[in-house]
Design an enzyme around this catalytic site. Structure first.
Site, PDB file in Angstrom:
ATOM      1  N   SER A   1     -27.290  20.551  48.523  1.00  0.00           N
ATOM      2  CA  SER A   1     -28.603  20.923  49.023  1.00  0.00           C
ATOM      3  C   SER A   1     -29.094  19.843  49.983  1.00  0.00           C
ATOM      4  O   SER A   1     -28.787  18.665  49.822  1.00  0.00           O
ATOM      5  CB  SER A   1     -29.565  21.059  47.834  1.00  0.00           C
TER       6      SER A   1
ATOM      7  N   GLU B   1     -20.743  32.762  46.706  1.00  0.00           N
ATOM      8  CA  GLU B   1     -21.847  33.595  47.200  1.00  0.00           C
ATOM      9  C   GLU B   1     -21.410  34.337  48.467  1.00  0.00           C
ATOM     10  O   GLU B   1     -21.724  35.510  48.675  1.00  0.00           O
ATOM     11  CB  GLU B   1     -23.074  32.723  47.466  1.00  0.00           C
TER      12      GLU B   1
END
Ligand code: ARG
Length: 494
Positions: free
Chosen positions: A279, A292
């Site tokens: 992140s 994902e």
């Protein structure tokens, strides 16, 4: 001569916007080599049928080989002003050897049968590559399965901890699905590997062509007989995209499993850092971006199939330009699938299984409740509906999973519900808590008992090998045809 070799009938050239709108030349690069190969086979046949002379075939094949080599080496300068690759290649030959001979190359053929033959040749290779990649992926999965035969895990339904199992059982379930996809690929391949060449525009030709010969030269298993069917049908594209779509659907669910199991909430697996992102702001995070994206990219492969169905369903019998839009769908479908298999293989090769956490989850669950209920059936012939009720009450009266491992409590519930006094054997609870024993008792075929899982791994590996052998045969057939063609070309050119 005009640049656009087809537009003799019309005076005005296409305006630039129109060319950009209708041209498929950029997408056609995907089938450019197949286009040349198909043209070579067609022209060899024309020569064998005495439609071309020895000198003519020599000139045509030399030129086509030149263009092919330049294409493969990246030296061919593609002119994007062309409507598609077919007139472009034809024009390249004509520019090189002149219209008198070059102008004969398209005899007895149309772009309609030509484009379909090109796409079939291309799909054939793509399907072979797909099976090769899937077989490789199965090897990775089998390896992991071998290593996790005794890794106990809860098996989930409705996201609730259901029954005891082993991790290998989940993996074998993935492999079984992939094996079915290999079956589908094989079936689809057999239908696709037929030649439409020689159907001409839609109604055949008066030129004395030999369709079975071009089919043979290209390594096809036969021809698509009916000339309308040959140029008009696109069911082969639909079903190829359907197969890819189905694989995507399976893969998306696998990605979803891994995503869930890798959360802090589960912690069953650890993804290798190579396959995770971080992140920009939260320093502690390790995001499973690869998974994902597998989820979203598979969505696009499924959409490719859907888009193709929408295009095909609208089209009356015959060739229509709409078909042109199918090519990029096919390309995207295969390319994306290939990249997904590569990433997935890497993920499964490097994945870590946290057996300790999985056992912890089992310990904190009521997963052995069915074990107790079935034991009562085995030992005392209690009707299952009643033993289900006994254990149901047991769970209801407990405040944590350990509470159900209580011999006296079970005996008193048996008395209350089954209306009989039964003494459970002294080792009753011990046996229930012995995970290995629990699985050993799952004697039903295809259960996660260690012996069934081991047997399944053997069967799956045999199936993998059988599909690999069939894959090798298909590839060899194409190779044989290629060698045959190359030998003919060499002889005719020299
Ligand atoms: N570019 C066309 C396609 O991809 C090739 C066939 C063109 N045929 C025709 N009659 N316009 O479908």
């Amino acid at each position: 001569m005009k640049k656009d070799i087809y537009r003799e009938r019309l005076d005005a050239p296409l305006n630039e916007n129109v060319v950009n709108f209708i041209s498929s030349i950029k997408d056609d690069l995907w089938i450019a080599e197949e286009d040349i190969i198909g043209t070579e086979a067609h022209n060899i046949m024309l020569y064998e049928q005495k439609i071309l002379t020895k000198n003519e075939i020599k000139e045509i094949l030399s030129s086509l080989e030149n263009i092919r080599k330049n294409l493969v080496n990246g030296k061919l300068k593609i002119n994007n002003d062309f409507e598609d690759i077919h007139p472009f290649i034809e024009k390249c030959v004509i520019d090189e050897i002149g219209i008198d001979i070059g102008g004969k190359l398209h005899t007895g053929r149309s772009r309609n049968d030509q484009v379909s033959v090109d796409i079939r040749l291309k799909i054939r290779n793509e399907l072979n590559e797909l099976s090769e990649k899937l077989i490789g992926f199965i090897e990775v999965l089998l390896n992991l399965s071998q290593k996790t035969i005794k890794a106990y895990v809860p098996l989930y339904t409705h996201f609730q901890r259901g029954q005891l199992g082993v991790f290998a059982h989940y993996i074998n379930n993935y492999i079984s699905q992939i094996i079915r996809s290999l079956e589908r690929i094989e079936e689809v391949y057999n239908r696709i590997n037929k030649s439409p060449l020689g159907a001409c525009a839609i109604g055949g030709t008066s030129i004395n062509i030999e369709r079975t010969r071009t089919a043979e030269l290209l390594g096809f298993d036969g021809i698509i007989e009916n000339s309308i069917d040959a140029i008009s049908s696109r069911d082969y594209i639909y079903e190829v995209l359907m197969v890819n779509s189905l694989i995507s659907l399976q893969f998306s669910r696998i990605a979803e499993d891994l995503l869930i199991w890798s959360t802090k909430e589960f912690q069953f697996i650890d993804l290798d850092e190579q396959y995770c992102s971080v992140s920009s702001v939260m320093p502690h995070k390790k995001n499973p971006d690869t998974l994902e994206l597998i989820r979203s990219k598979t969505a696009k492969i499924i959409s490719d199939h859907f888009s193709a169905s929408m295009i095909i369903k609208a089209i009356p019998s015959g060739y229509f330009k709409d078909f042109q839009e199918l090519k990029p769908l096919l390309k995207n479908s295969f390319d994306t699938l290939f990249s997904i298999i590569e990433i997935f293989s890497g993920i499964f090769k490097t994945i870590k299984i946290n057996e300790v956490n999985m056992i912890k989850t089992i310990d904190e669950s009521y997963i052995l409740a069915l074990e107790i209920a079935e034991s009562l059936v085995h030992l005392f012939n209690i009707p299952f509906r009643l033993s289900h009720k006994i254990v149901g009450n047991l769970v209801k009266e407990s405040s944590n999973p350990k509470d159900i491992m209580d011999k006296e409590k079970i005996e008193s519930l048996i008395k209350k519900i089954y209306k009989q006094k039964i003494d459970l054997p002294p080792n009753f609870i011990q046996n229930i808590q012995n995970l290995e024993k629990c699985l050993e008792n799952r004697i039903s075929q295809g259960s996660p008992s260690i012996s069934e899982v081991k047997k399944t791994i053997k069967v799956l590996d045999k199936q993998r090998e059988a599909f690999n052998n069939k894959h090798i045969k298909r590839v060899e057939k194409i190779k044989d045809a290629t060698l045959q063609r190359e030998a003919i070309i060499k002889r005719l050119i020299s």
